[in-house]
Design a protein around this motif. Structure first.
Motif, PDB file in Angstrom:
ATOM      1  N   TRP A 174       0.917  -1.191  -0.033  1.00 42.94           N
ATOM      2  CA  TRP A 174       0.038   0.081  -0.192  1.00 42.94           C
ATOM      3  C   TRP A 174       0.929   1.099   0.040  1.00 42.94           C
ATOM      4  CZ3 TRP A 174      -1.222  -4.178   3.087  1.00 42.94           C
ATOM      5  CH2 TRP A 174      -2.290  -4.910   2.959  1.00 42.94           C
ATOM      6  N   THR A 176       0.505   5.555   0.509  1.00 43.17           N
ATOM      7  CA  THR A 176      -0.327   6.575   1.144  1.00 43.17           C
ATOM      8  C   THR A 176      -1.099   7.860   0.576  1.00 43.17           C
ATOM      9  OG1 THR A 176       1.729   8.044   1.826  1.00 43.17           O
ATOM     10  CG2 THR A 176       1.384   6.276   3.362  1.00 43.17           C
ATOM     11  N   SER A 177      -0.520   7.654  -0.707  1.00 51.50           N
ATOM     12  CA  SER A 177      -1.099   8.672  -1.878  1.00 51.50           C
ATOM     13  C   SER A 177      -1.110   8.024  -3.025  1.00 51.50           C
ATOM     14  CB  SER A 177      -0.290   9.837  -1.873  1.00 51.50           C
ATOM     15  OG  SER A 177       0.995   9.618  -2.464  1.00 51.50           O
ATOM     16  N   PRO A 178      -2.054   8.352  -4.083  1.00 54.53           N
ATOM     17  CA  PRO A 178      -2.065   7.901  -5.521  1.00 54.53           C
ATOM     18  C   PRO A 178      -0.785   7.883  -5.862  1.00 54.53           C
ATOM     19  CG  PRO A 178      -4.134   9.125  -5.055  1.00 54.53           C
ATOM     20  CD  PRO A 178      -3.240   9.274  -3.839  1.00 54.53           C
ATOM     21  N   VAL A 181       1.554   5.092  -5.143  1.00 57.99           N
ATOM     22  CA  VAL A 181       1.096   3.928  -5.773  1.00 57.99           C
ATOM     23  C   VAL A 181       1.849   3.925  -7.201  1.00 57.99           C
ATOM     24  CG1 VAL A 181      -0.612   2.672  -6.939  1.00 57.99           C
ATOM     25  CG2 VAL A 181      -0.675   3.659  -4.641  1.00 57.99           C
ATOM     26  N   SER A 197      -1.485  -0.657  -4.032  1.00 58.77           N
ATOM     27  CA  SER A 197      -2.749   0.182  -4.015  1.00 58.77           C
ATOM     28  C   SER A 197      -2.874   1.122  -3.039  1.00 58.77           C
ATOM     29  CB  SER A 197      -4.218  -0.765  -3.872  1.00 58.77           C
ATOM     30  OG  SER A 197      -4.025  -1.551  -2.547  1.00 58.77           O
ATOM     31  N   PHE A 198      -3.641   1.844  -3.046  1.00 57.26           N
ATOM     32  CA  PHE A 198      -3.930   3.022  -2.462  1.00 57.26           C
ATOM     33  C   PHE A 198      -4.494   3.060  -1.123  1.00 57.26           C
ATOM     34  CE2 PHE A 198      -6.506   7.272  -1.506  1.00 57.26           C
ATOM     35  CZ  PHE A 198      -5.319   7.896  -0.738  1.00 57.26           C
ATOM     36  N   GLU A 333      -0.089  16.417  -4.084  1.00 58.86           N
ATOM     37  CA  GLU A 333      -1.285  15.718  -3.388  1.00 58.86           C
ATOM     38  C   GLU A 333      -1.733  16.442  -2.339  1.00 58.86           C
ATOM     39  OE1 GLU A 333      -2.589  13.139  -4.317  1.00 58.86           O
ATOM     40  OE2 GLU A 333      -1.110  11.824  -5.372  1.00 58.86           O
TER      41      GLU A 333
END
Length: 399
Positions: A174, A176-178, A181, A197-198, A333
């Motif tokens: 995972w 912590t932000s798009p 990713v 994934s996010f 972000e």
């Protein structure tokens, strides 16, 4: 169905203040057996906490979590100490892996720098043939390049190989932000891209709006670590501009401490604005909402590096959960979230003039508009970063 035994690998754990603490305690509440392998607490001051040592409190139970502490070299205050600290945890973790009798069903790694700490978790998972999960807080090798200024392939290529190997050994990853990713997928085989994934960070339950406290002037509050990454030197520059514009009622409260505090204080001295600043020092996270209740807006800033355009800092969720209007010196972000939520004002990293203008503009807002900005922050946080919803999503993977 009986819940599983989660083994958390993280160089930092309570009494050091990281969000993995709350995640571990929450998993215990949800019926999991939780063990943590961590180091001797020394963050951020750089020296081992009182009461801990090579022969003291190497094993303890905290809120139902079994905590095992392996030796490490404390961070100290210089770069050599930090390097030794970064290498010592995986070094001693190698020997821990040889002799540990812990039998877990899965491994969860909470990765803040250094990423090489994850070697311990990947090795355990491979040895015991169990799933291995990774939650990336700091991007490597980007973080190394930002902190050291080193971009030589001689240094960076071996780190890239380590990162690829760690990612290869993970069942799921995972960010912590798009943007995280996207960056992580560069080091993952194309056929395995879906395993990244996010999953955003959340604010603990004690972050909540409290009744506003009376205070003088317009108070801008920063909370958290005072490090190189925060780029706080921009604040005295903005304060100097604000003073030159004739605004004498704007104040800045700094709640926290860290390795860069001395240089930050020097920048306040150089700008000649000490009368506008107040330092509360390091406080317990549970005290932060009380300090925010004495402010009109909360502040976020970053050092000028492209890495931070990809970052959603944990303090953003904390501020939003406390219904604070936000003033930021950020982009990417963080700027996106503030804009989507309509909860504050954001200027580009390093632009002190634009930051000063935003602080003045925020000070001119009506009480009703400030309340609206805070309510927008709270609502966005509840919709996108709610702890219960996010931890329910994580349960789907762990089971």
């Amino acid at each position: 169905m009986e819940k599983k035994h989660i083994l958390i690998i993280c160089q930092y754990f309570y009494p050091e203040q990281f969000r993995i603490n709350d995640m571990a305690f929450e998993w215990v509440k949800r019926g999991y057996k939780v063990s943590v392998v961590t180091g001797l607490p020394n963050y951020p001051e750089g020296k081992i906490y009182d009461g801990y040592g090579l022969f003291k409190k190497r094993k303890e139970t905290i809120n139902g979590v079994e905590v095992y502490r392996i030796p490490l070299i404390p961070r100290g205050n210089g770069k050599l100490g930090l390097v030794m600290n970064y290498f010592s945890f995986p070094f001693f973790g190698f020997f821990w892996n040889l002799f540990t009798k812990i039998k877990a069903d899965e491994v969860f790694m909470f990765e803040t720098s250094p990423m090489n700490q994850c070697k311990v978790g990947v090795a355990y998972a491979k040895k015991h043939k169990v799933p291995c999960y990774l939650y990336v807080q700091d991007l490597w090798p980007e973080n190394v390049e930002m902190i050291t200024g080193i971009h030589s392939p001689i240094v960076i290529k071996p780190i890239e190989r380590m990162v690829r190997k760690i990612y290869k050994g993970c069942t799921h990853i995972w960010g912590t932000s798009p943007s995280f990713v996207t960056e992580i997928r560069k080091y993952v085989d194309e056929a395995e891209a879906d395993k990244v994934s996010f999953w955003p960070q959340y604010a603990e339950e004690f972050y909540e709006p409290l009744p506003k406290k009376e205070h003088k002037g317009f108070n801008v509050i920063f909370t958290g670590n005072i490090g190189q990454a925060q780029g706080l030197e921009i604040l005295p520059e903005a304060a100097k501009i604000i003073r030159s514009e004739g605004y004498k009622d704007i104040r800045f409260t700094i709640v926290g401490d860290g390795r860069a505090r001395h240089s930050f204080e020097n920048s306040i001295t150089d700008a000649g604005v000490w009368d506008l600043f107040e330092f509360a020092g390091r406080v317990q996270p549970t005290e932060v909402p009380g300090y925010l209740a004495g402010g009109d807006a909360a502040f976020i800033s970053f050092a000028d590096d492209e890495l931070f355009a990809k970052t959603i800092p944990a303090k953003l969720q904390s501020y939003m959960a406390c219904a604070m209007p936000i003033i930021a010196s950020a982009k990417g972000e963080t700027a996106r979230v503030i804009s989507e939520a309509d909860c504050g004002m954001c200027s580009d990293i390093g632009d002190a003039k634009a930051l000063a203008e935003n602080i003045i503009a925020m000070r001119k807002q009506s009480d009703a508009r400030l309340r609206e900005l805070g309510e927008n922050a709270y609502a966005y946080n509840k919709e996108h970063f709610a702890k219960r919803k996010l931890m329910d999503e994580m349960d789907n993977y762990l089971n």
